[in-house]
Design an enzyme around this catalytic site. Sequence first.
Site, PDB file in Angstrom:
ATOM      1  N   GLU A 122       0.822  -1.209   0.000  1.00 55.25           N
ATOM      2  CA  GLU A 122       0.000   0.000   0.000  1.00 55.25           C
ATOM      3  C   GLU A 122       0.858   1.262   0.000  1.00 55.25           C
ATOM      4  OE1 GLU A 122      -3.066   0.129  -0.536  1.00 55.25           O
ATOM      5  OE2 GLU A 122      -3.837  -1.870  -0.072  1.00 55.25           O
ATOM      6  N   ASP A 262      -4.341 -10.184  -8.290  1.00 56.86           N
ATOM      7  CA  ASP A 262      -4.724  -9.342  -9.419  1.00 56.86           C
ATOM      8  C   ASP A 262      -3.601  -8.527 -10.057  1.00 56.86           C
ATOM      9  OD1 ASP A 262      -4.609  -7.919  -7.053  1.00 56.86           O
ATOM     10  OD2 ASP A 262      -6.452  -6.803  -7.366  1.00 56.86           O
ATOM     11  N   GLU A 355     -18.171  -7.078  -2.916  1.00 57.75           N
ATOM     12  CA  GLU A 355     -16.832  -7.656  -2.911  1.00 57.75           C
ATOM     13  C   GLU A 355     -16.845  -9.077  -3.458  1.00 57.75           C
ATOM     14  OE1 GLU A 355     -13.606  -5.643  -1.108  1.00 57.75           O
ATOM     15  OE2 GLU A 355     -14.859  -5.186  -2.841  1.00 57.75           O
ATOM     16  N   GLU A 376     -12.148  -0.483 -10.092  1.00 55.10           N
ATOM     17  CA  GLU A 376     -11.711  -1.401 -11.142  1.00 55.10           C
ATOM     18  C   GLU A 376     -12.685  -1.511 -12.311  1.00 55.10           C
ATOM     19  OE1 GLU A 376      -9.216  -2.135  -7.692  1.00 55.10           O
ATOM     20  OE2 GLU A 376     -11.401  -2.035  -7.904  1.00 55.10           O
TER      21      GLU A 376
END
Length: 624
Positions: A122, A262, A355, A376
């Site tokens: 992050e 991902d 989610e 996304e």
Amino acid sequence: MDSNFKWLLFAILISLTFSGFVLHHGVLAESVKPDEAKQLRDEVRGMFYHAFDGYMNNAFPLDELRPLSCQGEDTLGGYALTLIDSLDTLALLGDRERFTSSVEWIGKNLQFNINKTVSVFETTIRVLGGLLSAHLIASDYATGMRIPSYNNELLVLAENLARRMLPAFDTPTGIPFGSVNLMYGVDKHESKITSTAGGGTLSLEFGVLSRLTNDPVFEQVAKNAVRGLWARRSNLDLVGAHINVFTGEWTQKDAGIGTSIDSFYEYLLKAYILFGDEEYLYIFQEAYRSAMQYLHKDPWYVEVNMDSAAIVWPVFNSLQAFWPGLQVLAGDVDPAIRTHTAFFSVWKRYGFTPEGFNLATLSVQYGQKSYPLRPELIESTYWLYKATRDPRYLDAGRDFVASLQYGAKCPCGYCHITDVELHKQEDHMESFFLAETVKYLWLLFDLAVDSDNLVDNGPYKYIFSTEGHLLPITPQISLAREHCSYFGGYCPSNSTKLEQEVLGEDSSNDDHSNDYPYHESFPVTGLIKGLCPGLTHAQKYGFSYVLPEKTDREDVNQPKPVVTSSSIVLISDQTVEKRPQEEEGFTSQSEPIMTISGGSSNDQTGQELTLLESETDDQRSYSS
């Protein structure tokens, strides 16, 4: 039934999933026209400033905003996270005043010599990426946003931050720990388990930093992490979700394109495009081919055991929604269109994407009902519109705006949705809402009205990081030297005499050698003519990076994939009346729910298509 006919029928059915752009109770919405696109672009700009001003007035300099209570909270490291994440969005919107004041404040006030344990992943994508992107914009006249007083302060901060994260890479595998203390390094009790995405999504930011500082260590450690993960792939060329960074053993062998994996796929292709490093391209091609062979149940994707390809999780999770955008970048547009259609149908059903959505039960996955303002699906919509100019993606964008405005807007910003079925709000706003979600929405509508923005009509082609930060494909960043210190790595510019000979410069007149220890840009013509082979063909023009699917594995001793028998359910959003369209190819009719009965993952022609009447009359969606 003839297999060709089945696939033709399947393609027709998939093409109809997008037909349901509905307003209220089946009333059809008109397609977005240029005037409305301009209005929507301006509305999205207002959304950004509602949230940004809410943060600056109520939360700054804390990390993130609590938009319901109009308060702030430190969520990552306590260093004005949302402001850093928003910098290049301010520049993209042309807000010179706030971009300048924000860069100046960060340069004067921010420091990383703090006793905070932070996520390597992050911190890299949000903070390091935000600093580097803003530095590249603020220091370059060509961007139109150069700050005259700027003196590389953000680059100094970026290097300082990255050096504080380097201890995380000190592992036997080269794969970094998930967390590091910015003052003391890795705690002796730190977990040795990290995700594939966490360890394999650092190459863009660390690579750019190496190019800008002439220090290859950052690029080396990030690339070694990718190599460490790829070296432990299965015989099917699949990677798992979590791995022990000391032993290299997979602790979770579920392979997929969503949660925990991902952006590993994303950065393989983007690192090649940005840096011209063909090792990344090779890995991407093999990884992508296996993903399409074992994870793809057209148009959906499932999670499978990385060794056997047995389906373990027939769930669509919202992080998968980046995939169609990546496919556009890879030149594989047709499956991207079909998958985006399927993913968007879930948004239409609930007004947001949960989610997790279970493809077997046609319901929200237990414990995964939230929508934390993720970008996304919007990101993929932007890329598909950019590739096709199909107005259906503007219609989707209008739905996104309406959902966010009517379902997520709070007094001081935009709220997480804790339950997409009940539309309950939560008092939190992630920094990526300003870094990505509204950025891609604004770009979508700006592109529809002949945009003149930095990304689509600026001096460079840009690669978006996984946090939506802008990284330009420039000679300083993208050109590799002919002689490298390690295979596939960045070649530092240390041959000053050679460069001066090529560029026609006199070393005796160099007044800047001791002023600042970072790389100064050389003229583009000098680099291309004298020192570097130039941008690759792919960097200049772009082409498909996708390899054909393998029919036979090269190693006959590899275990054959075993796939469990299960039904993969393909949903549509709503039954609607026929929609009039001026654009060719836009037709509409009742949308059935489609199922694919399980079979071999390698024998798609053996799958049966079953059509069922839709039983969901109360599906929720927001439309303008």
